[in-house]
Design a protein around this motif. Structure first.
Motif, PDB file in Angstrom:
ATOM      1  N   TRP A 623     -22.049  43.065  26.611  1.00  0.00           N
ATOM      2  CA  TRP A 623     -21.210  42.003  26.034  1.00  0.00           C
ATOM      3  C   TRP A 623     -21.079  42.162  24.509  1.00  0.00           C
ATOM      4  O   TRP A 623     -19.991  42.002  23.950  1.00  0.00           O
ATOM      5  N   ILE A 624     -22.209  42.472  23.864  1.00  0.00           N
ATOM      6  CA  ILE A 624     -22.170  42.670  22.405  1.00  0.00           C
ATOM      7  C   ILE A 624     -21.267  43.848  22.053  1.00  0.00           C
ATOM      8  O   ILE A 624     -20.484  43.799  21.087  1.00  0.00           O
ATOM      9  N   ASN A 625     -21.333  44.912  22.870  1.00  0.00           N
ATOM     10  CA  ASN A 625     -20.443  46.054  22.646  1.00  0.00           C
ATOM     11  C   ASN A 625     -18.978  45.645  22.807  1.00  0.00           C
ATOM     12  O   ASN A 625     -18.108  46.069  22.039  1.00  0.00           O
ATOM     13  N   ASP A 626     -18.712  44.812  23.844  1.00  0.00           N
ATOM     14  CA  ASP A 626     -17.339  44.346  24.062  1.00  0.00           C
ATOM     15  C   ASP A 626     -16.849  43.503  22.890  1.00  0.00           C
ATOM     16  O   ASP A 626     -15.690  43.614  22.461  1.00  0.00           O
ATOM     17  N   LEU A 627     -17.738  42.654  22.358  1.00  0.00           N
ATOM     18  CA  LEU A 627     -17.364  41.822  21.207  1.00  0.00           C
ATOM     19  C   LEU A 627     -17.101  42.691  19.976  1.00  0.00           C
ATOM     20  O   LEU A 627     -16.153  42.445  19.204  1.00  0.00           O
ATOM     21  N   SER A 628     -17.937  43.700  19.769  1.00  0.00           N
ATOM     22  CA  SER A 628     -17.756  44.600  18.620  1.00  0.00           C
ATOM     23  C   SER A 628     -16.424  45.333  18.710  1.00  0.00           C
ATOM     24  O   SER A 628     -15.707  45.492  17.701  1.00  0.00           O
ATOM     25  N   LYS A 629     -16.075  45.782  19.919  1.00  0.00           N
ATOM     26  CA  LYS A 629     -14.792  46.461  20.107  1.00  0.00           C
ATOM     27  C   LYS A 629     -13.631  45.515  19.832  1.00  0.00           C
ATOM     28  O   LYS A 629     -12.609  45.910  19.252  1.00  0.00           O
ATOM     29  N   ALA A 630     -13.793  44.249  20.271  1.00  0.00           N
ATOM     30  CA  ALA A 630     -12.729  43.263  20.048  1.00  0.00           C
ATOM     31  C   ALA A 630     -12.499  43.043  18.554  1.00  0.00           C
ATOM     32  O   ALA A 630     -11.356  42.990  18.082  1.00  0.00           O
ATOM     33  N   LYS A 666     -33.698  36.551  18.260  1.00  0.00           N
ATOM     34  CA  LYS A 666     -34.249  36.572  16.900  1.00  0.00           C
ATOM     35  C   LYS A 666     -34.520  38.006  16.460  1.00  0.00           C
ATOM     36  O   LYS A 666     -34.294  38.370  15.291  1.00  0.00           O
ATOM     37  N   GLU A 667     -35.016  38.835  17.400  1.00  0.00           N
ATOM     38  CA  GLU A 667     -35.278  40.231  17.071  1.00  0.00           C
ATOM     39  C   GLU A 667     -33.984  40.965  16.725  1.00  0.00           C
ATOM     40  O   GLU A 667     -33.968  41.883  15.899  1.00  0.00           O
ATOM     41  N   LEU A 668     -32.900  40.568  17.375  1.00  0.00           N
ATOM     42  CA  LEU A 668     -31.606  41.174  17.084  1.00  0.00           C
ATOM     43  C   LEU A 668     -30.951  40.576  15.844  1.00  0.00           C
ATOM     44  O   LEU A 668     -29.900  41.054  15.412  1.00  0.00           O
ATOM     45  N   ASN A 669     -31.580  39.517  15.299  1.00  0.00           N
ATOM     46  CA  ASN A 669     -31.011  38.801  14.155  1.00  0.00           C
ATOM     47  C   ASN A 669     -29.637  38.223  14.499  1.00  0.00           C
ATOM     48  O   ASN A 669     -28.754  38.097  13.639  1.00  0.00           O
ATOM     49  N   ALA A 670     -29.457  37.929  15.785  1.00  0.00           N
ATOM     50  CA  ALA A 670     -28.187  37.372  16.250  1.00  0.00           C
ATOM     51  C   ALA A 670     -28.094  35.908  15.853  1.00  0.00           C
ATOM     52  O   ALA A 670     -29.091  35.178  15.892  1.00  0.00           O
ATOM     53  N   SER A 695     -21.644  43.517  10.621  1.00  0.00           N
ATOM     54  CA  SER A 695     -22.808  44.070   9.919  1.00  0.00           C
ATOM     55  C   SER A 695     -23.567  45.088  10.759  1.00  0.00           C
ATOM     56  O   SER A 695     -24.422  45.811  10.251  1.00  0.00           O
ATOM     57  N   ARG A 696     -23.262  45.138  12.043  1.00  0.00           N
ATOM     58  CA  ARG A 696     -23.961  46.075  12.942  1.00  0.00           C
ATOM     59  C   ARG A 696     -23.209  47.398  12.953  1.00  0.00           C
ATOM     60  O   ARG A 696     -22.065  47.476  13.385  1.00  0.00           O
ATOM     61  N   SER A 697     -23.867  48.404  12.449  1.00  0.00           N
ATOM     62  CA  SER A 697     -23.210  49.718  12.436  1.00  0.00           C
ATOM     63  C   SER A 697     -23.121  50.295  13.844  1.00  0.00           C
ATOM     64  O   SER A 697     -22.127  50.892  14.231  1.00  0.00           O
ATOM     65  N   SER A 698     -24.175  50.122  14.625  1.00  0.00           N
ATOM     66  CA  SER A 698     -24.182  50.589  16.022  1.00  0.00           C
ATOM     67  C   SER A 698     -25.054  49.643  16.835  1.00  0.00           C
ATOM     68  O   SER A 698     -26.244  49.502  16.553  1.00  0.00           O
ATOM     69  N   PRO A 699     -24.468  48.978  17.809  1.00  0.00           N
ATOM     70  CA  PRO A 699     -25.233  48.022  18.620  1.00  0.00           C
ATOM     71  C   PRO A 699     -26.387  48.707  19.330  1.00  0.00           C
ATOM     72  O   PRO A 699     -26.240  49.789  19.877  1.00  0.00           O
TER      73      PRO A 699
END
Length: 709
Positions: A623-630, A666-670, A695-699
């Motif tokens: 899901w995070i990858n999908d959001l980053s692509k969006a 929290k570990e992901l700083n999400a 801010s995430r260069s690579s999920p």
């Protein structure tokens, strides 16, 4: 003051006893006696006394020897008010203070009936031989009337002496309708629930050339019902047309019950449809059977409809009806409706019986209404009611499903101390399951030993629970030993057992996984092959995905999700994120997982409820990858984004998916934070999400070791 002197009713010849499984004998006619009241008020007009005579006959009037009526008593007899009477119901005005009233009372058939009833009582208690029966019946004199014979037999209770009495009357009478004598004798056999004797009398009737009538068949049908032989009732019912007898509404109504009990559901429901349109009178026993019929067919709404129709027809539900309906709602897993019905029953003044409590226990236990089930159990104990093994096992299985360890141990001890029930293999299985799921190895092993001492061999459910227990404690060698024990007992591993083995692998240290691969391969070769490809990280030309797809196609639908969850968990534990994503994609393609992601103009959401921890983490990664692509493609995010983990916890653990995800986010700083007004939801805004994603260069997926605890 008017007084009515009534003779015994003629219903002795036309008995239509209600079709019910009553233990009581047919109701005796009420003997009315004259009661002289205090001196009437002379200022009030005095109605004239009437002397009412009812013939105890099939059709013919009572002979003069029995009833000496006035010569003027014929079809043109006048009432005091000038209205004409009938020959079957004549009235004579009698001054209650005159000697004639006393004489008429003595000569009325009420007095005669009372003496005949006493003869029947003597007949019931005498020895069943011709001499003693003849001595009792000798009190009737030489001039015996047909009506006298009918009344004596109708009041008889002993089939042996009643049969001898029938022979006595046949030798001394030339009855106009001998079938009536047989009918009342068959009723004696019905009172004693002796269908065989009643059927012999029917055969004797045919041998004597007598034609049975509707009363004959209705008596045999009710006798079969009282003997809990519905197939026999159907057999007699279907013989009626052969003898030219047309069933009446009462008989048809009774056959709804008989067909229902005999398993002919279609015929029972067909007759019930006719009953509703024809407005037949249906007794409570039949309504109870109808509710059972609908329950057996799985039409639980039909059960409730019958109940409501019954009340609409003015029939009042009895305790049996309520208990039957409660049992049906239990099988339907509708405990809320069972609660409503029980409340209505109490409000209508019924006290719960053992059957009531048993139905409630099953209803609450099957639906996992644990507090209600335990409350019923305590109430039964307070009233000194004993439970059956089945009810104890229902409670224990419920406790195992909801994780009530202490309650289960207490109920198990109550069961052993009851003095009436002994634990069976299912009882031990529930306790072993409870201890195994709690990770209590020593308690589970102790229960297994007690089970063996009780003479019970462990079944596949017990061994599955033990493997789960050893796996939770990471005692891999004991898992292997238990697996081989299953094979030695000749038990074939089923799909759930294989799923348990797979689940154990998700909790096993990486260095010990090879000990379990052989077990998995022996239990299910397809599953073993997929696990081997996963552990050896082999995937030539998409072989892994192909083999996994074939595996999911080969297993039943109810275990697919468990298999896929475990394989993803194992992949995450081995840090094989590509395999985990591949399995998740396969699960979505095969619709093992549905509706994980949803989008609306105002909110995009990720739904993780029902997924294992590894599968949930993998879905989050995707899901995070999908959001980053969006975001990268310039797609507009909605005002709100959310992750729904559900708010439940594992029944044998304090941990839930929400607790683990809170730490992981929290570990992901999400920027997702638990919503205070929506339990199990983690929400963030469009601005915060977009900033974080950019801010995430690579999920990356932080994948802690998966544990089902």
């Amino acid at each position: 003051m008017a007084y009515h002197l009534c003779s015994s009713p003629s219903s002795l010849f036309h008995d239509r006893q209600p079709f019910c499984n009553s233990l009581s004998s047919p109701r005796k006619p009420i003997l009315r006696s004259l009661t002289f009241f205090s001196q009437p008020n002379p200022l009030q007009p005095q109605p004239k006394t009437l002397f009412q005579i009812r013939h105890v006959s099939i059709q013919d009037p009572i002979p003069q020897e029995t009833h000496k009526a006035s010569p003027s008593e014929d079809s043109n007899t006048k009432y005091p008010d000038g209205k004409s009477g009938s020959s079957s119901r004549s009235y004579i005005w009698v001054n209650p203070r005159s000697p004639k009233a006393s004489r008429l009372r003595r000569h009325s058939y009420d007095a005669r009936y009372a003496s005949l009833a006493k003869v029947a009582e003597s007949l019931n208690s005498c020895n069943p031989n011709e001499e003693d029966v003849a001595e009792v019946l000798g009190a009737l004199g030489d001039r015996i009337l047909e009506q006298d014979a009918v009344i004596v037999l109708n009041n008889a209770m002993n089939p042996d002496t009643a049969l001898l009495a029938l022979r006595y009357f046949q030798q001394r009478l030339k009855p106009n309708r001998e079938v009536v004598l047989y009918n009342v004798t068959i009723k004696v056999f019905r009172k004693c629930r002796d269908l065989v004797g009643a059927e012999k009398l029917f055969d004797e009737m045919l041998e004597r050339g007598l034609k049975p009538d509707n009363v004959t068949f209705s008596t045999l049908i009710t006798c079969a019902r009282m003997c809990s032989l519905p197939n026999k009732a159907v057999e007699w019912f279907e013989k009626m047309p052969t003898f030219g007898c047309d069933p009446d509404d009462v008989t048809y109504s009774a056959m709804i019950d008989a067909y229902g009990r005999a398993g002919n559901i279609d015929m029972a429901l067909s007759l019930y449809d006719r009953a509703r349109t024809g407005k037949w009178r249906i007794d409570p026993v039949t309504f109870s059977t109808l509710i059972k019929v609908y329950g057996v067919s799985g039409n639980f709404d039909g059960c409730l409809n019958v109940f409501e129709e019954m009340k609409a027809l003015g029939a009042k539900p009895n305790l049996v009806i309520y208990n039957t309906l409660l049992d049906a709602m239990g099988r339907a897993k509708r405990p809320w409706q069972a609660k409503t019905i029980y409340k209505e029953m109490i409000n209508n003044g019924f006290s719960p019986s053992w059957a009531t409590y048993a139905s409630l226990l099953r209803a609450y236990g099957r639906a996992r209404y644990s507090e209600d089930a335990l409350s019923v159990y305590e109430e039964m104990k307070e009233k000194g009611m004993e439970l059956t093994v089945v009810l104890y096992n229902t409670l224990l299985a419920m406790c195992a499903d909801v994780g009530y360890v202490d309650e289960a141990v207490k109920i198990f001890e109550d069961m052993k101390n009851s003095g009436t029930c002994k634990p069976d293999s299912w009882s031990f299985s529930s306790l072993i399951t409870i201890h195994s799921c709690s990770g209590k190895v020593s308690e589970a092993e102790a229960m297994l030993n007690e089970m063996l001492e009780g003479g019970f061999e462990p079944n596949i459910f017990v061994l599955t629970s033990l493997i789960q227990c050893y796996g939770k404690a990471q005692r891999t060698d004991d898992v292997v030993r238990t697996f081989h024990r299953l094979l030695e007992l000749g038990i074939t591993p089923d799909e759930r057992f294989c799923g348990c083995l797979l689940n154990v692998m998700t909790q096993t240290p990486k260095e010990e996984l090879n000990k379990l691969t052989d077990c998995v391969k022996k239990a299910n070769s397809k599953l073993g092959h997929v696990v081997k490809l996963l552990l050896e990280e082999q995937d030539s030309d998409g072989e892994f995905k192909k083999q996994a797809s074939e595996l999911f196609d080969s297993v039943s639908l109810d275990v697919r999700k468990a298999y896929c969850n475990c394989l993803i968990d194992l992949s995450v534990n081995l840090n094989l994120l590509e395999r985990a994503c591949e399995l998740l994609e396969l699960g979505l393609t095969l619709e093992i997982y549905t509706d994980i992601q949803s989008r609306s103009p105002t909110q995009w959401s990720l739904h993780l409820k029902g997924l294992s921890l590894g599968a949930a983490l993998t879905a989050l990664h995707v899901w995070i990858n999908d959001l980053s692509k969006a975001v990268k493609c310039g797609e507009e995010l909605p005002p709100l984004l959310g992750i729904n983990t559900g708010h439940g916890k594992h029944k044998y653990s304090d941990k839930g998916l929400a607790t683990v995800f809170e730490t992981h986010l929290k570990e992901l700083n999400a920027p997702f934070h638990e919503a205070p007004d929506k339990v199990g939801w983690f929400l963030t805004t469009k601005v915060a999400a977009q900033s974080w994603l950019e801010s995430r260069s690579s999920p990356e997926l932080v994948a802690p070791e998966v544990s089902c605890s």
